[in-house]
Design a protein around this motif. Structure first.
Motif, short mmCIF file in Angstrom:
data_model
loop_
_atom_site.label_atom_id
_atom_site.label_comp_id
_atom_site.label_asym_id
_atom_site.label_seq_id
_atom_site.Cartn_x
_atom_site.Cartn_y
_atom_site.Cartn_z
N THR A 253 -11.16 -5.05 9.84
CA THR A 253 -11.18 -3.63 9.47
C THR A 253 -11.56 -3.47 8.00
O THR A 253 -11.34 -4.39 7.20
N ARG A 254 -12.07 -2.29 7.65
CA ARG A 254 -12.36 -2.03 6.25
C ARG A 254 -11.21 -1.26 5.60
O ARG A 254 -10.77 -1.58 4.52
N SER A 255 -10.74 -0.22 6.28
CA SER A 255 -9.65 0.56 5.69
C SER A 255 -8.31 0.00 6.15
O SER A 255 -8.22 -0.59 7.23
N VAL B 215 -14.16 -7.80 17.19
CA VAL B 215 -14.64 -6.45 16.89
C VAL B 215 -14.39 -6.12 15.43
O VAL B 215 -13.33 -6.43 14.87
N TRP B 216 -15.39 -5.49 14.87
CA TRP B 216 -15.44 -5.17 13.45
C TRP B 216 -15.34 -3.65 13.32
O TRP B 216 -16.24 -2.94 13.76
N ASN B 217 -14.24 -3.15 12.79
CA ASN B 217 -14.04 -1.71 12.60
C ASN B 217 -14.42 -1.31 11.19
O ASN B 217 -13.84 -1.79 10.21
N ASP B 218 -15.37 -0.40 11.11
CA ASP B 218 -15.90 0.00 9.81
C ASP B 218 -15.78 1.52 9.68
O ASP B 218 -15.47 2.21 10.65
N MET B 219 -16.06 2.05 8.52
CA MET B 219 -16.15 3.49 8.25
C MET B 219 -14.85 4.23 8.63
O MET B 219 -14.87 5.43 8.89
N GLY C 43 -15.28 -4.57 1.67
CA GLY C 43 -16.24 -3.47 1.67
C GLY C 43 -17.50 -3.80 0.90
O GLY C 43 -17.81 -4.97 0.66
N ASP C 44 -18.20 -2.74 0.52
CA ASP C 44 -19.57 -2.89 0.02
C ASP C 44 -19.64 -3.26 -1.45
O ASP C 44 -19.90 -2.42 -2.32
N ASN C 45 -19.51 -4.54 -1.71
CA ASN C 45 -19.60 -5.06 -3.08
C ASN C 45 -21.07 -5.26 -3.46
O ASN C 45 -21.98 -4.92 -2.69
N VAL D 230 -18.96 -7.67 17.27
CA VAL D 230 -19.76 -6.45 17.17
C VAL D 230 -19.02 -5.36 16.39
O VAL D 230 -17.79 -5.30 16.38
N ILE D 231 -19.79 -4.51 15.75
CA ILE D 231 -19.20 -3.41 14.97
C ILE D 231 -18.88 -2.23 15.88
O ILE D 231 -19.60 -1.97 16.85
N ILE D 232 -17.77 -1.58 15.61
CA ILE D 232 -17.42 -0.33 16.29
C ILE D 232 -16.86 0.62 15.23
O ILE D 232 -15.87 0.31 14.56
N THR E 127 -20.54 -14.40 5.21
CA THR E 127 -21.65 -13.85 4.43
C THR E 127 -22.06 -12.55 5.09
O THR E 127 -22.19 -12.48 6.31
N HIS E 128 -22.24 -11.50 4.26
CA HIS E 128 -22.75 -10.25 4.79
C HIS E 128 -23.61 -9.61 3.72
O HIS E 128 -23.35 -9.77 2.52
N SER E 129 -24.64 -8.90 4.14
CA SER E 129 -25.47 -8.20 3.16
C SER E 129 -26.07 -6.98 3.83
O SER E 129 -26.14 -6.89 5.05
N GLY F 180 -22.58 -10.84 -1.88
CA GLY F 180 -22.70 -9.43 -2.25
C GLY F 180 -23.42 -8.64 -1.18
O GLY F 180 -24.39 -9.11 -0.59
N PHE F 181 -22.93 -7.43 -0.92
CA PHE F 181 -23.51 -6.57 0.13
C PHE F 181 -24.75 -5.85 -0.40
O PHE F 181 -25.83 -5.95 0.18
N ALA F 182 -24.58 -5.13 -1.49
CA ALA F 182 -25.72 -4.42 -2.07
C ALA F 182 -26.47 -5.37 -2.99
O ALA F 182 -25.88 -6.26 -3.60
N LEU G 167 -23.06 -8.54 15.02
CA LEU G 167 -24.05 -7.51 15.31
C LEU G 167 -23.61 -6.22 14.63
O LEU G 167 -22.55 -5.65 14.95
N ASP G 168 -24.39 -5.77 13.68
CA ASP G 168 -24.12 -4.51 12.97
C ASP G 168 -24.68 -3.34 13.80
O ASP G 168 -25.25 -3.57 14.88
N ILE G 169 -24.59 -2.14 13.29
CA ILE G 169 -24.83 -0.93 14.09
C ILE G 169 -26.11 -0.87 14.93
O ILE G 169 -26.16 -0.13 15.90
C1 GLC Z 1 -20.88 0.02 5.81
C2 GLC Z 1 -20.13 -1.30 5.87
C3 GLC Z 1 -21.11 -2.44 5.94
C4 GLC Z 1 -22.01 -2.24 7.14
C5 GLC Z 1 -22.71 -0.91 7.08
C6 GLC Z 1 -23.53 -0.60 8.33
O1 GLC Z 1 -21.58 0.14 4.63
O2 GLC Z 1 -19.25 -1.44 4.80
O3 GLC Z 1 -20.43 -3.66 6.00
O4 GLC Z 1 -22.96 -3.27 7.20
O5 GLC Z 1 -21.77 0.12 6.92
O6 GLC Z 1 -22.75 -0.63 9.46
#
Ligand code: GLC
Length: 798
Positions: free
Chosen positions: A467-469, A403-407, A483-485, A331-333, A541-543, A516-518, A294-296
């Protein structure tokens, strides 16, 4: 010395002659007449630490990177000196410290040959603006030297001729040469003349590495603050360098086995009905999948630790229903906490004064998804403790499994530099500092706090964090993605390089956004990317979701079938992958091996980028181009079997390998015994009743391993695991397999289906545990047999 002759050296200062030397067990101090001190610490026979100060005194010795369990201790230590130098000798290394200028030269104790030596060595530039020194180190590049490492750089695997910066940066749609991106892993290995060494520059400020780019024969690294503080790690095998670096910075504990399954993600699946449609479709189409993300958009206005009541009215019920169908919810946090007095997490953070502040006192305010936010100072232990506690409801009550730590670079929108300004203050675990020093470890400390939360509330099950970072050592707490490939063929190749590079930088549990994300992949690109992705330790897989669908069925049925076929291969190989994770976790062995890591003595491998070894015995090479019917690739030295047609090939050469869209080049090392589970739709769907053992003949010996346990939980730490060591020995008319078993875990199966590949003889007799068996009894057919008991010895004769 060549001081001040080149422009770039103007303003640089250098140590003068050594005037004082002292030794305290394994710590040596050398002081110069201009007040420079070098502290040399002997950690192991092959690991030396060099720290320099120009102010007569060292900072408090503190590192987020170094694992508290890192091994220490050496067999031999001797210090002598002559006119010119001090000589420090261990059983592996000889280190010269030159008396006139503090320069260092390192030699292999076995043959006295040079490994690495200072060019200018340590020097520095005083920076009025930074309020400290820019600390620098330069080393002479050796003949034919190559360089590898540095985490996630989307560059050629061999770093020679290039310059890099380490500064964690949100890098949406980064490209082949974008630098820096999300991670800061200041560790590299050098390789020349059959010898490999590593340098870990444990400095969290903005660091730079130059590999013969500025000057052809010089490699240098420097930091915008802090101390010159690096670990020198000797091999001579690159695998040992990587292992020792990983020992120093730590490994993760075993993840739950489901985390090695296939994961499906998108920005975003919502509302609940959409999530259910997706998961139902996986089951309907019989494509294995273990996790749904589950993204944001699951949150209420992007407030972390909340749920949107409209989209997810009853998260606990939903998560349970998903779990009943074998799906783990992740879930993303994000770190940004929305400024909103009605929001309890914000109020609590404010009341307790847990948010980062600017130098002059106000809170660090920045815009992210929820609008204006404050950001927890994860470098304070009590803030990490608070953060961990915030997961109670999500994990313990609602049943979220990951848990998915982003940003967490940290990313800030609409400002120059896309992050905090440098004046922001951090506690840095009791070593107060500015963001210049804390930036690169911010994401790591967030992931660490998250990990502790999950571990606490998911207990007795194992946590899963992504985590991303990251900074060096982050691998102890979490997995990662790149990250956002972008959905391009070039990015498929970049993903491959990044996964290999991370593995040789101590961070094996990594994978790319498959497809690929983008932007939007076409079916062919998606299928080729899945083929690569199933051989990465983390497979998701993520996009961005902006451009249409990216599920396995989003293209045509041919693509769906290819995707299913490859995800099924991953599920069959789960025991093999889990064993590789065990070896990583226990013995620091990287789970992916670039060819140079696999066979550094073969110079052909030094510039290879596409081929890699998955685990120890499976050679993989993705198809990186559209419309391909196969590709040329390099087969490393030794004997290999084509996974598909079982044809044997001798390596040490480049060759064409067929690979239509439903195939890819995969080879298995001769002598390997590859364990396989039956295909499941998710981990635990079936009770495993039979273990497949694919045995690839070799005229000679080869060892393989199989690690198993309850797939989750901590019983394995109390001895309830099963570790089988297979010794294979083959000759012209015989194949013998011995199994040594360790551990008290009783596997759910006692039937073994042994598939024999590449036997050069016709089987006439089979002995199991030294007794002849009737070929009919073991259902011997097409060189495959079924043994319905645990055995320790199998003899096949022609
Ligand atoms: C960032 C993340 C991406 C996520 C998006 C929205 O761009 O790298 O994976 O989907 O934020 O949370």
């Amino acid at each position: 010395m060549i001081l001040n002759t080149e422009l770039e050296y103007k303003g640089n200062l250098f140590p003068s002659n050594i005037t004082k030397y002292s030794k305290d067990v394994d710590v040596l101090h050398f002081s110069t007449s201009n007040n420079v001190i070098l502290k040399l610490t002997v950690l192991r026979d092959s690991v030396l630490r060099f720290t320099y100060t120009t102010v007569g005194k060292f900072e408090r010795d503190f590192s987020y990177a170094i694992d508290e369990d890192a091994s220490r201790g050496y067999n031999h230590l001797e210090i002598t000196d002559d006119e010119e130098k001090y000589v420090v000798t261990t059983s592996k290394l000889i280190c010269h410290i030159h008396k006139s200028d503090l320069r260092i030269s390192l030699y292999d104790a076995a043959d006295n040959k040079i490994i690495c030596e200072d060019e200018l060595g340590f020097h520095w530039e005083e920076s009025y603006e930074l309020g400290g020194d820019i600390v620098k180190m330069s080393k002479a590049a050796q003949n034919g030297e190559s360089y590898y490492g540095l985490g996630d750089k989307p560059e050629h695997l061999n770093l020679k001729g290039r310059r890099f910066e380490n500064w964690a940066t949100d890098s949406y749609a980064f490209g082949k040469h974008t630098d820096p991106i999300y991670k800061a892993i200041p560790f590299y290995t050098g390789l020349h003349n059959g010898k490999s060494y590593g340098i870990f520059f444990d400095n969290t400020f903005r660091t730079y590495f130059d590999f013969c780019s500025e000057r052809r024969n010089v490699t240098s690294f420097w930091a915008q603050g802090g101390e010159m503080n690096y670990y020198f790690i000797y091999g001579p095998k690159m695998q040992d360098v990587v292992k020792n670096y990983t020992d120093l910075t730590g490994t993760p504990e075993l993840p739950p086995l489901w985390a090695l399954g296939y994961h499906q993600c998108k920005w975003s699946y919502y509302p609940e009905s959409n999530v259910k449609e997706i998961t139902a479709k996986f089951r309907e189409l019989q494509i294995p999948c273990d996790a749904i993300y589950l993204d944001i958009d699951y949150m209420e206005g992007f407030r972390c630790f909340t749920w949107s009541k409209d989209y997810f009215p009853d998260p606990k019920r939903m998560v349970k229903e998903l779990a009943d169908d074998g799906f783990k919810t992740v879930v993303i946090i994000d770190p940004g906490i929305k400024i909103d007095n009605e929001y309890s997490v914000f109020r609590e953070g404010l009341e307790k004064d847990y948010f980062c502040k600017r130098a002059d006192g106000p809170y660090m305010k920045g815009k992210v998804w929820p609008g204006e936010c404050y950001f927890p100072d994860f470098t304070r232990p009590e803030v990490r403790e608070w953060w961990a506690g915030l997961f109670k409801e999500l994990i313990e009550d609602i049943g979220v499994k990951g848990v998915w730590n982003d940003m967490n670079e940290p990313a800030v929108m609409d400002v120059p530099g896309k992050t905090f300004p440098p004046d922001v203050r951090h506690d840095y675990d009791g070593n107060p500092c500015s963001h210049n020093k804390a930036h690169n470890i911010y994401g790591m400390q967030m992931a660490r706090a998250t990990y502790h939360g999950l571990k606490r509330y998911n207990y007795p099950k194992r946590p899963f964090v992504i985590t991303r970072s990251a900074y060096s050592g982050t691998q102890r707490y979490t997995s990662t993605w790149m990250g956002d490939n972008v959905a391009t063929w070039e990015h498929l190749q970049i993903a491959n390089i990044q996964a290999q590079r991370l593995a040789l930088s101590g961070f094996s549990f990594a994978g790319s956004d498959i497809g690929g994300f983008a932007e939007q992949p076409n079916g062919e690109l998606y299928a080729r990317w899945i083929q690569l992705g199933v051989f990465h330790p983390f497979c998701r897989t993520h996009s961005s979701g902006d451009h249409g669908e990216q599920e396995p069925w989003a293209f045509d049925t041919e693509i769906t079938d290819v995707v299913r076929k490859f995800i099924e291969i991953r599920y069959q190989l789960l025991p093999y992958l889990y064993t590789a994770f065990y070896q990583y976790s226990q013995d620091n062995v990287p789970m992916l091996k670039s060819l140079v890591l696999f066979d550094q003595d073969d110079v052909q491998t030094h510039y290879r980028i596409d081929e890699f070894i998955f685990g120890n015995q499976i050679l993989v090479c993705p198809i990186n181009e559209p419309n391909a019917k196969g590709r040329r690739m390099y087969i490393p030295r030794g004997e290999w079997f084509n996974y598909w047609n079982k044809e044997q090939v001798s390596g040490g050469k480049e060759m064409w390998v067929d690979a239509d869209l439903d195939s890819m080049p995969i080879f298995v090392k001769a002598g390997a015994i590859i364990p396989k589970y039956p295909i499941q739709q998710y981990v635990g769907e079936k009770v495993i009743e039979e273990l497949g053992l694919d045995v690839y003949y070799k005229n000679g010996k080869e060892d393989s391993e199989l690690y198993e346990d309850a797939d989750d939980g901590y019983d394995y730490t109390k001895g309830r695991y099963s570790l089988k060591k297979f010794n294979l020995a083959g000759s012209e008319d015989k194949l013998i397999i011995r199994i040594h078993k360790r551990g008290q875990y009783v596997t759910t199966y006692n039937t073994f289906k042994v598939n024999l590949y590449g036997l050069p003889f016709e089987v006439k007799s089979i002995k199991v545990d030294n007794e002849y068996v009737d070929l009919a009894d073991v259902k011997f057919e097409n060189n495959s047999l079924v043994i319905s008991k645990e055995f320790t010895n199998l003899q096949i004769k022609g």
